[in-house]
Design an enzyme around this catalytic site. Structure first.
Site, PDB file in Angstrom:
ATOM      1  N   CYS A   1      34.489  30.189  39.792  1.00 13.86           N
ATOM      2  CA  CYS A   1      35.044  31.087  39.284  1.00 13.86           C
ATOM      3  C   CYS A   1      33.760  32.255  39.081  1.00 13.86           C
ATOM      4  O   CYS A   1      32.567  31.544  38.911  1.00 13.86           O
ATOM      5  CB  CYS A   1      35.691  30.975  38.132  1.00 13.86           C
ATOM      6  SG  CYS A   1      34.736  30.512  36.803  1.00 13.86           S
TER       7      CYS A   1
ATOM      8  N   GLY B   1      54.944  33.850  17.582  1.00 17.07           N
ATOM      9  CA  GLY B   1      55.847  34.081  18.658  1.00 17.07           C
ATOM     10  C   GLY B   1      57.139  33.326  18.378  1.00 17.07           C
ATOM     11  O   GLY B   1      57.863  33.193  19.217  1.00 17.07           O
TER      12      GLY B   1
ATOM     13  N   ILE C   1      48.190  30.651  18.054  1.00 17.14           N
ATOM     14  CA  ILE C   1      48.480  30.396  19.292  1.00 17.14           C
ATOM     15  C   ILE C   1      48.579  29.073  19.718  1.00 17.14           C
ATOM     16  O   ILE C   1      47.568  28.292  19.223  1.00 17.14           O
ATOM     17  CB  ILE C   1      47.255  30.945  20.248  1.00 17.14           C
ATOM     18  CG1 ILE C   1      47.606  31.002  21.749  1.00 17.14           C
ATOM     19  CG2 ILE C   1      46.038  30.394  20.106  1.00 17.14           C
ATOM     20  CD1 ILE C   1      46.701  31.767  22.541  1.00 17.14           C
TER      21      ILE C   1
END
EC number: 2.8.1.4
Length: 482
Positions: free
Chosen positions: A456, A287, A184
């Site tokens: 959050c 990817g 990633i």
């Protein structure tokens, strides 16, 4: 409240033993995700569906949102379970539930029936549909492509009235396939490819090659944590970070300019394969899309594959960039990717599109592989659930507060759907909204004379974002934890 979970169709065509295993895993995944919302929640599996029953009506929106993101679910039906005496009683209850819904619209009635009855599904459809048509003058029956479909299910002596339908993401339940390791970078491609393997039933671990310092790693952690929290939180996964700056430095110094891109990718595959072997992971995920950049031609991809015996999966191999960006937008990673720096593309000024194996191997003979081995040995491995704790250690200089002063403004950085489901209301202080993925580009537009308290629910994203903003020079940022 009650929901009926319909299975992804490919699950239903499996053999009996495989189907039961998939349903059992999906049931466990649903229970793991929803348990924090309602301790009394019940998840019951059947042969062709899964029932979810909960008592806390205030959690309905949150539960629906979670269910729509669990792999293995085709769609979710919100239902009311009622007894009935005869077909006319079914009609009366259907009229009560759907009168306003079909006013001024075309509609049809669809019935699914299980058990022994004196009537067929078609009998109920005709009777109920005809009755609705008579009693709601502005409504009109239309069997093909109606504006409203009234769905009923009859199970023995129970009538199940469908009040709403929500689409799931389909796929296989996570845990039905083996683990994979996603390379990633935080860009469009790696985020989408990770999601696609989660949707296919794999537990996706993450391997990040750090080429751009602490800020880059923080950004990629946010993407990985977001993907895990949103689509894969049913399972524990690893986030492995490898400092690749020394490797890049060695390549820049020892490798011919045109071969650098392919050599770098081969080094990444070698390193990731060692990590995969260490943790018993079966495949790597990238990817890469055919022809998108110079290192992604068939010739170069084959050479990259040859660097390791580990299977490399490329779910985006035939996708064009426009489609990848569209998928990123749908899963919520587009805004991350737009603000994420890309480092791999600038390593070579004139990269080859058709590398020669002998030449690549010759260039790699100049490379000191001890550097690669050392970086793999020094790789950090974090349980993705502990990112919050790691962020807490790294943002020691960022103050965490539970109260506020006259100059403070709370900045709710949750995603829009989370804010709508659970609005933040705090007395005595202004609360403003700016989703976390817009902070990098829009925080500077806010009133910098104020002190901004990032909020959050779990404190993960707020801590990571606070560290990032501090590194960007914004010292008027704190973390709000009530």
């Amino acid at each position: 409240m009650k929901f009926i979970i319909k299975l992804f169709p490919e699950i239903t065509i499996k053999s009996q033993s495989v189907r039961l295993r998939f349903i059992k895993i999906l049931t466990g995944n649903i229970r793991n995700v929803l348990k924090p919302y309602d301790e009394t929640l019940a998840v019951v599996r059947h042969w062709d569906n899964i029932e979810v029953r909960a008592k806390d009506e205030s959690k309905r929106a949150a539960i629906v949102a979670e269910l729509t993101r669990i792999p293995g679910i085709h769609h979710i039906l919100a239902v009311e379970d009622r007894p009935y005496t005869d077909v006319h009683h079914i009609f009366e209850q259907t009229l009560e539930m759907n009168r306003e819904r079909i006013e001024g619209k075309t509609f049809c009635v669809r019935v699914k029936r299980r058990g022994k009855h004196e009537f067929s599904s078609q009998d109920v459809e005709r009777y109920v549909g005809g009755g609705l048509n008579q009693h709601v003058a502005s409504a009109q029956v239309q069997l093909n492509r109606p504006q409203v479909t009234v769905n009923l299910e009859i199970e023995d002596e129970r009538l199940i009235l469908v009040t709403a339908r929500y689409e799931g993401i389909g796929g296989y339940p996570i845990g039905t396939q083996e683990d994979v390791l996603s390379l990633i970078s935080g860009g469009f491609d790696s985020g989408v490819s990770s999601y696609m393997l989660m949707r296919r039933g794999c537990r996706v671990h993450y391997c990040f090659f750090n080429l751009g310092g602490a800020a880059h790693e923080i950004g990629v952690r946010q993407v990985a944590h977001y993907l895990w929290k949103r689509y894969g939180s049913t399972h524990r996964v690893r986030f492995v970070a490898i400092n690749f700056e020394p490797v890049v430095g060695e390549i820049l110094e020892k490798v011919d300019d045109g071969q650098m891109g392919v050599v770098l990718k081969r080094m990444m595959v070698r390193a990731a394969s060692k990590i995969a072997e260490r943790y018993g992971v079966q495949a790597l995920v990238t990817g890469e899309a055919l022809g998108q950049v110079s290192s992604q031609t068939l010739t170069n991809l084959r050479l990259i594959d040859n660097a390791s015996d580990t299977l490399i999966l490329r779910p985006l191999i035939s996708h064009d960039k426009e489609h990848i960006i569209k998928l990123a937008r749908e899963i919520g990673t587009e805004d991350f990717a737009r603000t994420m720096p890309e480092y791999c593309g600038v390593i070579s000024k004139s990269p080859t599109v058709k590398a020669v194996k002998a030449k690549i191997e010759h260039e790699e003979q100049n490379f000191d592989f001890a550097i690669l081995e050392r970086m793999v040995e020094e790789a950090t491995n974090v349980d993705i659930r502990e990112i919050a704790e790691k962020a807490q250690e790294e943002v020691a200089e960022v103050e965490t507060v539970a109260s506020f002063s006259h100059n403070d403004v709370i900045l709710d950085i949750r995603s829009n759907d989370e804010q709508e489901a659970r609005p933040l209301e705090v007395e005595g202080v202004v609360v403003k909204s700016l989703p976390f993925y817009k902070l990098a580009t829009q925080f500077g537009d806010l009133d910098q004379s104020k002190s901004w308290l990032l909020y959050c629910e779990r404190g993960v994203m707020s801590r990571l974002q606070a560290l990032y903003l501090h590194e960007q020079g914004f010292k008027n940022v704190k973390v709000y934890r009530p």
